[in-house]
Scaffold this motif. Structure first.
Motif: not given
Length: 204
Positions: A66, A71-72
């Motif tokens: 990531w 985004s994770l």
């Protein structure tokens, strides 16, 4: 009644014994840990350091998979709610849309509400998260809806001249509007009213 996704992370994510865990197992542990942090404490709590410690994974592994904690967090959110947001296909498209829309409203008005609104807000100033949001969440979700409506259209359940992309905006877009600008209630009754009103114009 609100919907709460299962975001419990496994206690002691590190496998006992020697040897490396398979990548799929590590990824599952990371997403479970990130989901738990996200729903417990919000977007700011999802850091690579905290998630790695909770999942029993290395920070380097997280950096490899990531580009940013945002985004994770987005992947973790979808990982937690994917089952809740499944789109049924029983052969009755009106009933299927009603079921899915009710599930969506129940989710975003429950424990997931601050999570999804936080992710949407963060995406306005985080270009990496914005791209991930579009590619991994909004476009796939829209495609699922359009595909289900398209099958119904080809089966003659929906008029052939109806723009299915507009239908998606009318249904789920209206829910997002009430979620982000909460001057009117977002609830099951509203979901049902949307379907009832729209379907009068969709039937052949």
């Amino acid at each position: 009644m609100t919907t709460r996704p299962d975001v419990s992370a496994p206690a002691g994510a590190v496998r006992s014994g020697r040897g490396r865990r398979p990548a799929a197992e590590v990824r599952e542990s990371v997403l479970a840990a990130a989901s738990a942090l996200l729903f417990e404490s919000g977007l700011a709590a999802v850091t690579f350091e905290k998630v790695a410690a909770r999942a029993g994974a290395s920070k380097m592994t997280l950096y490899k998979w990531w580009p940013t904690p945002g985004s994770l967090a987005l992947d973790a959110y979808f990982h937690a709610v994917e089952g809740t947001l499944a789109f049924p296909d029983t052969g009755d498209v009106e009933a299927d849309v009603r079921t899915q829309l009710r599930a969506f409203v129940g989710l975003v008005t429950g424990d997931a509400s601050p999570v999804i609104t936080g992710l949407i807000g963060a995406a306005q100033s985080d270009s990496v998260l914005a791209v991930a949001f579009a590619e991994n969440y909004t476009r796939p979700r829209r495609l699922l809806a359009v595909e289900r409506l398209g099958r119904a259209q080809r089966a003659g359940e929906i008029r052939a001249d109806v723009d299915l992309e507009v239908v998606v905006d009318q249904l789920w877009g209206a829910c997002y509007h009430r979620l982000l600008l909460p001057d009117q209630p977002l609830n099951r009754a509203f979901a049902d009213a949307l379907v009832d009103t729209l379907w009068r114009g969709l039937r052949p």
